[in-house]
Design a protein around this motif. Structure first.
Motif, mmCIF file in Angstrom:
data_model
loop_
_atom_site.group_PDB
_atom_site.id
_atom_site.type_symbol
_atom_site.label_atom_id
_atom_site.label_comp_id
_atom_site.label_asym_id
_atom_site.label_seq_id
_atom_site.Cartn_x
_atom_site.Cartn_y
_atom_site.Cartn_z
ATOM 1 N N ASN A 286 0.842 -1.187 0.000
ATOM 2 C CA ASN A 286 0.000 0.000 0.000
ATOM 3 C C ASN A 286 0.883 1.246 0.000
ATOM 4 O O ASN A 286 1.971 1.255 0.586
ATOM 5 C CB ASN A 286 -0.915 0.008 1.217
ATOM 6 N N ALA A 287 0.398 2.295 -0.635
ATOM 7 C CA ALA A 287 1.187 3.523 -0.762
ATOM 8 C C ALA A 287 1.599 4.069 0.598
ATOM 9 O O ALA A 287 2.722 4.555 0.765
ATOM 10 C CB ALA A 287 0.395 4.568 -1.543
ATOM 11 N N GLY A 288 0.705 3.987 1.580
ATOM 12 C CA GLY A 288 1.026 4.483 2.914
ATOM 13 C C GLY A 288 2.203 3.750 3.533
ATOM 14 O O GLY A 288 3.087 4.369 4.140
ATOM 15 N N ASN A 289 2.238 2.418 3.366
ATOM 16 C CA ASN A 289 3.351 1.631 3.907
ATOM 17 C C ASN A 289 4.655 1.945 3.185
ATOM 18 O O ASN A 289 5.724 2.021 3.797
ATOM 19 C CB ASN A 289 3.042 0.134 3.797
ATOM 20 N N ILE A 290 4.576 2.116 1.870
ATOM 21 C CA ILE A 290 5.787 2.449 1.115
ATOM 22 C C ILE A 290 6.290 3.830 1.515
ATOM 23 O O ILE A 290 7.500 4.039 1.701
ATOM 24 C CB ILE A 290 5.527 2.359 -0.399
ATOM 25 N N ASN A 291 5.368 4.764 1.701
ATOM 26 C CA ASN A 291 5.771 6.092 2.178
ATOM 27 C C ASN A 291 6.422 6.016 3.552
ATOM 28 O O ASN A 291 7.367 6.759 3.847
ATOM 29 C CB ASN A 291 4.573 7.034 2.217
ATOM 30 N N ASP A 292 5.919 5.118 4.419
ATOM 31 C CA ASP A 292 6.533 4.938 5.738
ATOM 32 C C ASP A 292 7.976 4.462 5.616
ATOM 33 O O ASP A 292 8.850 4.880 6.391
ATOM 34 C CB ASP A 292 5.733 3.937 6.579
ATOM 35 N N SER A 293 8.232 3.603 4.640
ATOM 36 C CA SER A 293 9.610 3.146 4.406
ATOM 37 C C SER A 293 10.504 4.313 4.004
ATOM 38 O O SER A 293 11.642 4.436 4.468
ATOM 39 C CB SER A 293 9.636 2.070 3.315
ATOM 40 N N GLY B 196 15.315 5.336 -2.626
ATOM 41 C CA GLY B 196 15.131 6.600 -3.330
ATOM 42 C C GLY B 196 14.918 6.470 -4.823
ATOM 43 O O GLY B 196 14.477 7.419 -5.467
ATOM 44 N N ASN B 197 15.200 5.295 -5.392
ATOM 45 C CA ASN B 197 15.047 5.139 -6.842
ATOM 46 C C ASN B 197 14.325 3.849 -7.222
ATOM 47 O O ASN B 197 14.459 3.354 -8.342
ATOM 48 C CB ASN B 197 16.411 5.190 -7.526
ATOM 49 N N GLU B 198 13.535 3.321 -6.301
ATOM 50 C CA GLU B 198 12.878 2.033 -6.509
ATOM 51 C C GLU B 198 11.583 2.170 -7.311
ATOM 52 O O GLU B 198 10.920 3.197 -7.269
ATOM 53 C CB GLU B 198 12.522 1.374 -5.165
ATOM 54 N N VAL B 199 11.210 1.113 -8.006
ATOM 55 C CA VAL B 199 9.865 0.985 -8.563
ATOM 56 C C VAL B 199 8.915 0.656 -7.416
ATOM 57 O O VAL B 199 9.222 -0.181 -6.568
ATOM 58 C CB VAL B 199 9.815 -0.122 -9.631
ATOM 59 N N SER B 200 7.775 1.343 -7.373
ATOM 60 C CA SER B 200 6.765 1.080 -6.344
ATOM 61 C C SER B 200 5.567 0.416 -7.004
ATOM 62 O O SER B 200 4.960 0.972 -7.922
ATOM 63 C CB SER B 200 6.332 2.379 -5.658
ATOM 64 N N ILE B 201 5.236 -0.781 -6.539
ATOM 65 C CA ILE B 201 4.102 -1.527 -7.080
ATOM 66 C C ILE B 201 2.972 -1.447 -6.065
ATOM 67 O O ILE B 201 3.035 -2.057 -4.991
ATOM 68 C CB ILE B 201 4.489 -2.986 -7.358
ATOM 69 N N LEU B 202 1.944 -0.675 -6.383
ATOM 70 C CA LEU B 202 0.872 -0.413 -5.431
ATOM 71 C C LEU B 202 -0.168 -1.533 -5.426
ATOM 72 O O LEU B 202 -0.512 -2.090 -6.473
ATOM 73 C CB LEU B 202 0.184 0.911 -5.751
ATOM 74 N N LEU B 203 -0.690 -1.818 -4.234
ATOM 75 C CA LEU B 203 -1.763 -2.795 -4.065
ATOM 76 C C LEU B 203 -3.083 -2.132 -3.691
ATOM 77 O O LEU B 203 -4.106 -2.799 -3.605
ATOM 78 C CB LEU B 203 -1.381 -3.817 -2.985
ATOM 79 N N ALA C 192 2.715 12.068 -2.853
ATOM 80 C CA ALA C 192 3.828 12.019 -1.899
ATOM 81 C C ALA C 192 4.780 10.884 -2.244
ATOM 82 O O ALA C 192 6.008 11.039 -2.200
ATOM 83 C CB ALA C 192 3.298 11.860 -0.481
ATOM 84 N N LEU C 193 4.221 9.739 -2.623
ATOM 85 C CA LEU C 193 5.052 8.607 -3.019
ATOM 86 C C LEU C 193 5.839 8.930 -4.288
ATOM 87 O O LEU C 193 7.019 8.593 -4.394
ATOM 88 C CB LEU C 193 4.172 7.370 -3.234
ATOM 89 N N ASP C 194 5.200 9.582 -5.212
ATOM 90 C CA ASP C 194 5.872 9.981 -6.449
ATOM 91 C C ASP C 194 7.072 10.878 -6.158
ATOM 92 O O ASP C 194 8.101 10.802 -6.838
ATOM 93 C CB ASP C 194 4.866 10.694 -7.356
ATOM 94 N N GLN C 195 6.950 11.697 -5.128
ATOM 95 C CA GLN C 195 8.051 12.585 -4.732
ATOM 96 C C GLN C 195 9.161 11.829 -4.002
ATOM 97 O O GLN C 195 10.317 12.254 -4.007
ATOM 98 C CB GLN C 195 7.525 13.710 -3.836
ATOM 99 N N ASN C 196 8.804 10.699 -3.391
ATOM 100 C CA ASN C 196 9.771 9.962 -2.572
ATOM 101 C C ASN C 196 10.740 9.115 -3.383
ATOM 102 O O ASN C 196 11.778 8.705 -2.868
ATOM 103 C CB ASN C 196 9.034 9.067 -1.574
ATOM 104 N N THR C 197 10.386 8.806 -4.625
ATOM 105 C CA THR C 197 11.246 7.939 -5.426
ATOM 106 C C THR C 197 11.388 8.477 -6.844
ATOM 107 O O THR C 197 10.437 9.043 -7.397
ATOM 108 C CB THR C 197 10.707 6.489 -5.488
#
Length: 207
Positions: free
Chosen positions: A101-108, A121-128, A139-144
């Motif tokens: 989930n985006a919230g958990n990835i943002n927490d990371s 900082g440069n990972e692919v994020s696969i949202l569920l 926010a997630l888009d800004q994080n990576t």
């Protein structure tokens, strides 16, 4: 089960300062006594193996060592759970994909910014997520600097400005058929802009 029977009833004291998580698991399986790992400063291995070490009642002396992960793909909630197990730094520089989930990835990423996790900082994020506030997505888009894969999203909520920002981002893919819930006062121009970006329904919900 004789295969799982521990062959040594003594305690064991680890003298190495760096050790692989699987090696600690092997020691725990071999010795029925306590495996004292207080000398360990760095544990390396896959996240699942490291969590197995921390969850063992037969291994003591851990809690402030660094962890060097070897995973390339990891579930963000697992990474966050691992982050609660030690006061040391978790090196996640081998990770190329974060799933969850985006919230958990943002927490990371927040933990990475705080210094308890490093290498992100440069990972692919696969949202569920199937439902998500667009501000969290942005926010997630800004994080990576990696791509955010958002095909799972069925409903996005938020204000017109944030929605347009998400649709205009080159870092987010998979949008275009989700339903939209607008949460702010909107103009006809804004509605047209959103309508051009998605084939899903648009619900007007002024706060």
């Amino acid at each position: 089960n004789l295969k799982n029977k521990k062959i040594n009833s003594n305690d064991y004291k680890v003298t190495r300062t760096s050790i692989d998580a699987d090696a600690l698991i092997d020691l725990d399986n071999e010795y029925s006594g306590n495996v004292d790992a207080s000398a360990v400063k760095t544990i390396s291995g896959k996240a699942f193996s490291v969590l197995t070490v921390y969850s063992s009642r037969g291994i003591s002396g851990l809690g402030n060592e660094d962890v060097t992960l070897v995973d390339t793909k990891i579930v963000a909630s697992i990474l966050n759970l691992l982050n609660t197990k030690t006061e040391g730094v978790i090196d996640a520089s081998t990770v190329t994909s974060l799933v969850g989930n985006a919230g958990n990835i943002n927490d990371s990423y927040t933990a990475n910014n705080n210094g308890s996790i490093s290498g992100l900082g440069n990972e692919v994020s696969i949202l569920l997520d199937d439902t998500l506030q667009v501000s969290v997505l942005n926010a997630l888009d800004q994080n990576t600097t990696g791509i955010v894969i958002a095909f799972a999203i069925k409903t996005l909520s938020g204000n017109v400005e944030d929605l347009i920002k998400a649709y205009n981002s080159y870092g987010i893919i998979g949008l275009g058929d989700e339903s939209i819930i607008l949460t702010n006062v909107h103009t006809l121009e804004g509605l047209k802009a959103i309508n051009n970006e998605t084939s899903g329904s648009i619900t007007l919900h002024d706060n």
